[in-house]
Design a protein around this motif. Structure first.
Motif, mmCIF file in Angstrom:
data_model
loop_
_atom_site.group_PDB
_atom_site.id
_atom_site.type_symbol
_atom_site.label_atom_id
_atom_site.label_comp_id
_atom_site.label_asym_id
_atom_site.label_seq_id
_atom_site.Cartn_x
_atom_site.Cartn_y
_atom_site.Cartn_z
ATOM 1 N N ILE A 147 -20.546 -28.113 32.936
ATOM 2 C CA ILE A 147 -19.256 -28.631 33.377
ATOM 3 C C ILE A 147 -18.134 -27.853 32.706
ATOM 4 O O ILE A 147 -16.985 -28.230 32.768
ATOM 5 C CB ILE A 147 -19.102 -30.132 33.033
ATOM 6 N N LEU A 148 -18.516 -26.736 32.058
ATOM 7 C CA LEU A 148 -17.533 -26.037 31.241
ATOM 8 C C LEU A 148 -16.536 -25.222 32.036
ATOM 9 O O LEU A 148 -15.414 -25.000 31.584
ATOM 10 C CB LEU A 148 -18.250 -25.098 30.256
ATOM 11 N N ILE A 149 -16.958 -24.768 33.213
ATOM 12 C CA ILE A 149 -16.094 -23.826 33.930
ATOM 13 C C ILE A 149 -14.783 -24.508 34.333
ATOM 14 O O ILE A 149 -14.786 -25.583 34.924
ATOM 15 C CB ILE A 149 -16.853 -23.186 35.103
ATOM 16 N N GLY A 150 -13.678 -23.895 33.930
ATOM 17 C CA GLY A 150 -12.364 -24.480 34.184
ATOM 18 C C GLY A 150 -11.846 -25.308 33.006
ATOM 19 O O GLY A 150 -10.669 -25.638 32.946
ATOM 20 N N GLU A 151 -12.733 -25.628 32.051
ATOM 21 C CA GLU A 151 -12.308 -26.467 30.912
ATOM 22 C C GLU A 151 -11.617 -25.633 29.835
ATOM 23 O O GLU A 151 -11.931 -24.466 29.637
ATOM 24 C CB GLU A 151 -13.533 -27.145 30.274
ATOM 25 N N ARG A 152 -10.733 -26.289 29.121
ATOM 26 C CA ARG A 152 -10.133 -25.665 27.934
ATOM 27 C C ARG A 152 -11.083 -25.891 26.760
ATOM 28 O O ARG A 152 -11.548 -27.007 26.543
ATOM 29 C CB ARG A 152 -8.790 -26.309 27.592
ATOM 30 N N VAL A 153 -11.383 -24.828 26.055
ATOM 31 C CA VAL A 153 -12.322 -24.947 24.939
ATOM 32 C C VAL A 153 -11.809 -24.216 23.697
ATOM 33 O O VAL A 153 -10.930 -23.355 23.791
ATOM 34 C CB VAL A 153 -13.717 -24.357 25.295
ATOM 35 N N ARG A 154 -12.394 -24.605 22.585
ATOM 36 C CA ARG A 154 -12.206 -23.858 21.338
ATOM 37 C C ARG A 154 -13.554 -23.273 20.984
ATOM 38 O O ARG A 154 -14.567 -23.973 21.030
ATOM 39 C CB ARG A 154 -11.750 -24.782 20.217
ATOM 40 N N VAL A 155 -13.587 -22.013 20.663
ATOM 41 C CA VAL A 155 -14.844 -21.370 20.291
ATOM 42 C C VAL A 155 -14.779 -21.025 18.817
ATOM 43 O O VAL A 155 -13.873 -20.320 18.379
ATOM 44 C CB VAL A 155 -15.064 -20.080 21.128
#
Ligand code: BT5
Length: 231
Positions: free
Chosen positions: A182-190
């Motif tokens: 479900i990650l595609i399009g999400e804002r993330v911190r790596v």
């Protein structure tokens, strides 16, 4: 794959145990333990492994070492959960989540030309207090216990399928991870060794890396010891 299962009661880590069997144990050797006293995550993190969960490692000998192999474990776990009516998603690079909680983690290690794929799946085990907000088990999701042996049997079946498929066509496995995240399009911190990146996930590319949009620039995050947080 013809699996050869070694069932232990207690061990420090099934990955360590499996590693010590190499090179004398053939591909397809599976080490399963009721409990691990030093279950490992990546980077020296620990993995809670009380009785009731599925803690196992399989020894593989792929024709070449490919970091995308970790997807084989994650996809097999997701398929196993689906068999039990649980809808799970793959959290790049090595986790399986149900909603906003982690249910499984995969740790692949390499020794010579062998790969050790360790899989931890919370089944009927208690989740330790400090992980209650971020972790779940099959029992918590379903509201009942499930037969651990059946989970193992299903998981090995799906591992055979995904391993074979991966060897024939690794990009197909990557494609499946893209479909099941479900990650595609999400804002993330790596979070990486060197620091931290923040951006929006554009895609998972064919080589298994994560493509991030950071202020309009495309940045490639290569699989490694990275942790991901959805913002
Ligand atoms: C992983 O590491 O997710 C890989 C875990 C692999 C465990 C298996 S069990 C069989 C085999 N033998 C071993 O010794 N290991 C493998 P990582 O991405 O680094 O995540 C670790 C983090 O997950 C920890 O820092 C905790 O925050 C969290 N965690 C620990 N135990 C957990 C559990 N039982 N369920 C959910 N989250 C957990």
């Amino acid at each position: 794959m013809k699996w050869n299962i070694l069932h232990l009661d207690e061990v420090d880590s099934t990955n360590e145990y499996a590693k010590n069997l190499i090179p004398n144990a053939p591909e397809g050797t599976v080490v399963v333990a009721n409990r691990q006293t030093s279950g490992k995550g990546r980077k020296g993190r620990s993995w809670a492994s009380p009785e009731g969960g599925l803690w196992m490692s399989v020894i593989l000998k792929p024709p070449r070492i490919d970091p995308r192999l970790v997807f084989v474990g994650a996809l097999a776990v997701a398929d196993t959960l689906r068999d039990f009516g649980i809808d799970a998603w793959v959290k790049w690079p090595n986790d399986v989540w149900v909603g906003n909680r982690k249910i499984s983690g995969v740790l692949t290690e390499v020794k010579g030309s062998f790969a050790i794929m360790g899989i931890g799946l919370n089944v009927n085990n208690e989740i330790p207090e400090e992980l209650k907000d971020t972790a779940t088990s099959m029992r918590d999701v379903l509201g009942r216990s499930v037969d651990l042996e059946k989970v193992l049997e299903r998981l090995l079946g799906h591992l055979s399928y995904w391993y074979r498929t991966f060897l024939e066509n690794p990009s197909f496995a990557v494609e499946e991870v893209r479909r099941r995240t479900i990650l595609i399009g999400e804002r993330v911190r790596v979070l990486q060794d060197g620091g931290e990146l923040s951006g929006r996930v554009i895609d998972i590319s064919e080589d298994g890396s994560l493509l991030l949009d950071i202020g309009g620039k495309v940045v490639k995050v290569v699989y490694g010891d990275v942790s991901l947080r959805i913002v």
